[in-house]
Design a protein around this motif. Structure first.
Motif, short mmCIF file in Angstrom:
data_model
loop_
_atom_site.label_atom_id
_atom_site.label_comp_id
_atom_site.label_asym_id
_atom_site.label_seq_id
_atom_site.Cartn_x
_atom_site.Cartn_y
_atom_site.Cartn_z
N ASP A 249 0.86 -1.18 0.00
CA ASP A 249 0.00 0.00 0.00
C ASP A 249 0.90 1.24 0.00
O ASP A 249 1.57 1.53 1.00
CB ASP A 249 -0.90 -0.02 1.23
CG ASP A 249 -1.87 1.15 1.28
OD1 ASP A 249 -1.50 2.27 0.90
OD2 ASP A 249 -3.03 0.94 1.70
N THR A 250 0.93 1.94 -1.12
CA THR A 250 1.86 3.07 -1.27
C THR A 250 1.60 4.17 -0.25
O THR A 250 2.54 4.72 0.33
CB THR A 250 1.76 3.64 -2.69
OG1 THR A 250 2.10 2.61 -3.64
CG2 THR A 250 2.71 4.81 -2.89
N ASP A 251 0.35 4.52 -0.03
CA ASP A 251 0.04 5.58 0.94
C ASP A 251 0.49 5.19 2.34
O ASP A 251 1.06 6.01 3.08
CB ASP A 251 -1.45 5.89 0.93
CG ASP A 251 -1.90 6.55 -0.36
OD1 ASP A 251 -1.03 7.12 -1.06
OD2 ASP A 251 -3.11 6.50 -0.67
N LEU A 266 12.88 0.27 -3.04
CA LEU A 266 11.79 -0.06 -3.94
C LEU A 266 12.26 -0.05 -5.40
O LEU A 266 12.64 0.99 -5.93
CB LEU A 266 10.65 0.94 -3.78
CG LEU A 266 10.17 1.21 -2.34
CD1 LEU A 266 9.17 2.36 -2.33
CD2 LEU A 266 9.56 -0.06 -1.74
N ASP A 267 12.21 -1.22 -6.02
CA ASP A 267 12.47 -1.26 -7.47
C ASP A 267 11.17 -1.23 -8.25
O ASP A 267 11.18 -1.07 -9.46
CB ASP A 267 13.27 -2.52 -7.83
CG ASP A 267 13.78 -2.49 -9.26
OD1 ASP A 267 14.41 -1.48 -9.64
OD2 ASP A 267 13.51 -3.44 -10.01
N VAL A 268 10.06 -1.41 -7.55
CA VAL A 268 8.72 -1.35 -8.16
C VAL A 268 7.83 -0.51 -7.24
O VAL A 268 8.02 -0.48 -6.03
CB VAL A 268 8.12 -2.75 -8.35
CG1 VAL A 268 8.86 -3.53 -9.42
CG2 VAL A 268 8.14 -3.54 -7.03
N THR A 269 6.88 0.17 -7.84
CA THR A 269 5.98 1.03 -7.08
C THR A 269 4.58 0.94 -7.65
O THR A 269 4.36 0.38 -8.73
CB THR A 269 6.44 2.50 -7.13
OG1 THR A 269 6.50 2.93 -8.51
CG2 THR A 269 7.80 2.69 -6.48
N ASP A 270 3.65 1.51 -6.92
CA ASP A 270 2.27 1.60 -7.39
C ASP A 270 1.76 3.01 -7.10
O ASP A 270 1.59 3.37 -5.93
CB ASP A 270 1.39 0.57 -6.68
CG ASP A 270 -0.06 0.63 -7.13
OD1 ASP A 270 -0.29 0.88 -8.33
OD2 ASP A 270 -0.95 0.45 -6.28
N PRO A 271 1.56 3.85 -8.14
CA PRO A 271 1.72 3.54 -9.56
C PRO A 271 3.19 3.49 -9.96
O PRO A 271 4.06 3.86 -9.18
CB PRO A 271 1.00 4.70 -10.25
CG PRO A 271 1.20 5.84 -9.30
CD PRO A 271 1.10 5.24 -7.92
#
Length: 333
Positions: A249-251, A266-271
């Protein structure tokens, strides 16, 4: 029999990838090896008119369109898809499975670089590298603030092909890591065989100084690490994500990291990518990289080598090493 006649008896193959990718994935020497086993009918970033009509094998990669029923209607002889990349979820369709077309992925070849990146990040996280670097401007860090890797507890979320290899390397290391594993599809006995101790997710988060995510993005894993789980990470702990951004959960992660309590790698994120100005991009205790853990640059050739070897196996009637089945796909990245 003439050389041309012999060549005409080879199965036809079409290579479809993003512009420029094919030369990296399939350099000259690999194309020459392929030429001994297939007729490369077409090479490009899209399905050229009529190219699929004679193809028994599709060598796909980044940028290959989805294999819908309309596309497959143009490929009456297609029997195998060799994907020279990782996930095939954006590529395959129900129509492909219904045709009985065999699918192989080079995900195993892509796993090596991800494992290496993850192990490097675990080492950085073990030493609280971001916190040490951020505080260095204020002077030499106190001895009490320093931390090493020996005896560290590392939590692995997901016994995927990458997760399993990370566990293996951690167990082999001389740092005396304690490895915890959360994966509802793995038994206690299987976890012990890997060298890990299977625990519930909450316990893993509570006990691990470093948590590394290696689960596929599924309905049940989306948002798996929300505010409740992230709050369980110990002060000075770290989260590593080289899997899929939406698992975290990014938030919630942003709120935790804004306190300075934990680090995030973090190598990946959302978005993906994060919008300009997002707090995670500027926090001193967060490292965000642009999805580079997988094969990059010279490493991309590994994907082509794997796919080429799969083509040779298929033509020779041998079992495929990277075969993806319809049943297994739901649990794969």
């Amino acid at each position: 029999m003439t050389a041309r006649a012999k060549c005409s008896e080879l199965p036809g193959a079409v290579c479809v990838m993003s512009p420029g990718a094919a030369d990296l994935v399939l350099p000259k020497e690999l194309r020459e090896r392929l030429a001994s086993h297939v007729r490369l009918v077409s090479r490009g970033d899209r399905f050229q008119a009529g190219a699929l009509a004679d193809a028994e094998i599709l060598i796909s990669g980044w940028g290959c369109p989805r294999l819908t029923a309309d596309v497959l209607a143009e490929a009456p002889r297609l029997k195998a898809v060799m994907h020279a990349a990782g996930t095939v979820k954006s590529l395959v369709s129900d129509a492909l499975w219904e045709r009985g077309i065999v699918v192989s992925s080079a995900a195993d070849a892509n796993a090596g670089p991800v494992v290496s990146q993850t192990l490097a990040l675990i080492t950085l996280a073990a030493r609280r590298t971001l916190a040490m670097a951020a505080g260095y401007a204020g002077g030499w860090p106190a001895t009490a603030d320093r931390r090493g890797a020996d005896g560290l507890t590392v939590g692995i979320i997901g016994a995927s092909r990458i997760g399993r290899r990370v566990i293996t390397e951690l167990v082999r290391a001389d740092a005396g890591y304690e490895v915890l594993l959360y994966d509802p599809y793995v038994t206690d006995e299987e976890a012990r065989g890997l060298g890990a101790h299977r625990v519930p997710l909450a316990e893993l988060c509570r006990r691990s100084q470093v948590v590394s995510v290696h689960a596929p993005q599924l309905r049940e894993t989306t948002g798996l690490l929300g505010s409740g789980m992230l709050a369980l990470l110990p002060d000075g702990g770290a989260l590593i994500n080289t899997a899929r951004g939406a698992i975290v959960d990014t938030d919630a992660l942003t709120r935790e990291c804004a306190t300075g309590r934990i680090e995030a790698y973090l190598d990946v994120t959302d978005p993906e990518p994060l919008p300009p100005g997002h707090p995670l991009l500027s926090l001193p205790n967060v490292l965000v990289t642009p999805h580079i853990a997988g094969a990059q640059g010279s490493e991309i050739r590994r994907l082509g080598e794997y796919a080429t070897a799969e083509v040779v196996r298929w033509v020779s009637g041998e079992p495929l090493l990277g075969e993806v089945t319809r049943e297994a796909l739901a649990r794969l990245a």
